[in-house]
Scaffold this active site. Structure first.
Site, PDB file in Angstrom:
ATOM      1  CG  ASP A 188      -1.978  -1.097   1.142  1.00  8.43           C
ATOM      2  OD1 ASP A 188      -1.882  -1.960   0.243  1.00  8.43           O
ATOM      3  OD2 ASP A 188      -2.874  -1.115   1.979  1.00  8.43           O
ATOM      4  CD  GLU A 421      -1.286  -5.845   9.111  1.00  8.50           C
ATOM      5  OE1 GLU A 421      -1.690  -5.273   8.087  1.00  8.50           O
ATOM      6  OE2 GLU A 421      -1.510  -5.413  10.276  1.00  8.50           O
TER       7      GLU A 421
END
Length: 451
Positions: A188, A421
């Site tokens: 991202d 994550e």
């Protein structure tokens, strides 16, 4: 880290290392806890819907645990495929409140489609790793007849996905797919987009009318900055307001980039489709031809001999990014990559910038860069999914020793930090969402592989 990030399975104490059996148990617990009717969410706390490329990585791991769920995950995603072939980057769960995730379905306002069986979605895509996942799940299934039936259902949809990217997204007309938003890359807020993003006007008032949810459940300093997020909203709104049409993007859309990892995975998907085609009796040759063509254009357009790696290209300016990001190493997954380029990528991967062969997996960004940030999302931290892809590439090119070292490094950080994550590239500590599905899934795949 907020209370909502508390792991479902106990995290190891500081200095403790889980055994592989303990890790396997934790990974299974995470995947079971994150299962939601017909799909797996990446994280209950931060990502309560179905994400596109997450679903592919998760399916790879589910093949070792609950293969029927692997197929259901892929089916539920492709049931939401658009009429033009695009597979949306998020399929929204209608039972999750609009208040619990932004930008939600009201912001995206995706058009209704009579051919789409799924529910509310976004209008952008993510890397097409689904054919790779489908092939891998098939190869791990004991009931090959049932698995072949799943491939027969998926194959035309996977082909339609690829066709959309080849035709609808070849903005520059050079044979590569362009991304229209940083989120489409899956990486991202990578520094790879900084130059292209700099041309997008910043309107921080958007953050008053559109309240971020990610910083409510995660550490703000680990997430994209408000300036970047305002740009993300503006870019998404521009694409939405253009009706999600891809014609004329060069004249009207503020962000158009050719990403090396996205296009490498586009080619890899064609190779996976060739394998699937052989299983179901379709013609594999066109898929191999397309993979070869993409690889050639990727080398011609996105490789920088001065850095020895691939870089993102701003379609508007024609300029390659100077940032040395892990996305520029992902073309190593392609078995048809020329020898000189493969050797160059390996040299960069082994360098101090990325540290292949060390105790930790590769960071997402050059650790020697002055703006390297060990905690902020894709600007430094270690991610298991991209390292898993690089591991696949090393094996494809016969670098078994380094592949084994990278596998050990990935399992090492997960055994020490749990199924997080992402991970601190200096200490290896887990950061971000704690019970993260693709980390759990890929841990199962790594443990199943021969060391």
């Amino acid at each position: 880290m907020s209370a909502t990030d508390t792991p479902l399975a106990p995290a190891p104490e500081a200095g403790a290392v889980m055994s592989e059996e303990e890790l396997r148990r934790q990974a299974v617990e995470v995947l079971d806890a994150n299962w939601e009717r017909d799909h797996t969410v990446p994280s209950r706390a931060l990502y309560p819907h179905q994400w596109s490329w997450d679903a592919a990585f998760i399916a790879v791991g589910l093949a070792h645990h609950r293969p029927e769920r692997a197929w259901r995950d892929l089916r539920s995603l492709f049931a939401a495929q658009w009429y033009d072939g695009r597979v949306p980057h998020i399929v929204f769960d209608p039972d999750v409140s609009e208040r619990d995730y932004f930008p939600g379905p009201a912001f995206w306002d995706a058009p209704a489609s009579p051919g789409r069986l799924g529910g509310l979605t976004t209008g952008i895509v993510q890397p097409p790793v689904h054919a790779v996942a489908a092939r891998d799940v098939y190869l791990r299934c004991l009931d090959r007849d049932a698995a072949r039936h799943e491939l027969e259902w998926l194959y035309p949809r996977l082909v339609k996905q690829q066709t959309y990217l080849f035709e609808g997204r070849d903005v520059a007309g050079d044979g590569l797919a362009s991304i229209v938003h940083p989120w489409e890359s899956g990486l991202d807020n990578s520094p790879a987009w900084d130059n292209a993003l700099a041309a997008v006007p910043v309107d921080l008032s958007l953050l008053r009318s559109h309240r971020r949810q990610d910083t409510q459940v995660s550490v703000h300093s680990h997430r994209p900055t408000d300036t970047d997020y305002a740009r993300y909203i503006a870019i998404a709104a521009a694409y939405r307001d253009g009706g999600y049409l891809d014609e004329g993007l060069l004249e009207r859309h503020p962000f158009l980039v050719e990403c090396p990892s996205f296009n490498a995975l586009l080619a890899l998907a064609e190779l996976a489709l060739a394998g699937i085609a052989e299983v179901i009796g379709a013609d594999a040759a066109p898929h191999r031809d397309r993979a070869e063509h993409i690889t050639k254009v990727l080398v011609d357009r996105l490789f920088n001999p001065s850095t020895g790696m691939f870089h993102a290209r701003d379609v508007r300016t024609g300029q390659l990014s100077t940032a040395r990001c892990v996305s520029g190493l992902i073309p190593l997954v392609l078995p048809g990559l020329p020898e000189a380029h493969r050797s160059s990528l390996l040299e960069v991967a082994r360098s101090e910038a990325f540290g292949l062969g060390g105790e930790l997996p590769l960071p997402s960004y050059d650790r020697t860069a002055p703006d390297f940030d060990r905690l902020r999302y894709w600007r430094g931290p270690v991610w298991i999914n991209v390292n898993w892809l690089l591991w696949q590439g090393l094996r494809a090119h016969g670098h078994e020793h380094e592949a084994a070292a990278l596998r050990a490094a990935m399992l090492g950080v997960i055994r020490r930090g749990g199924c997080h994550e992402y991970f601190d590239p200096v200490t290896g500590h887990g950061i971000g969402a704690a019970a993260f599905s693709w980390t759990a899934a890929l841990a199962l795949d790594l443990m199943a592989a021969t060391p």
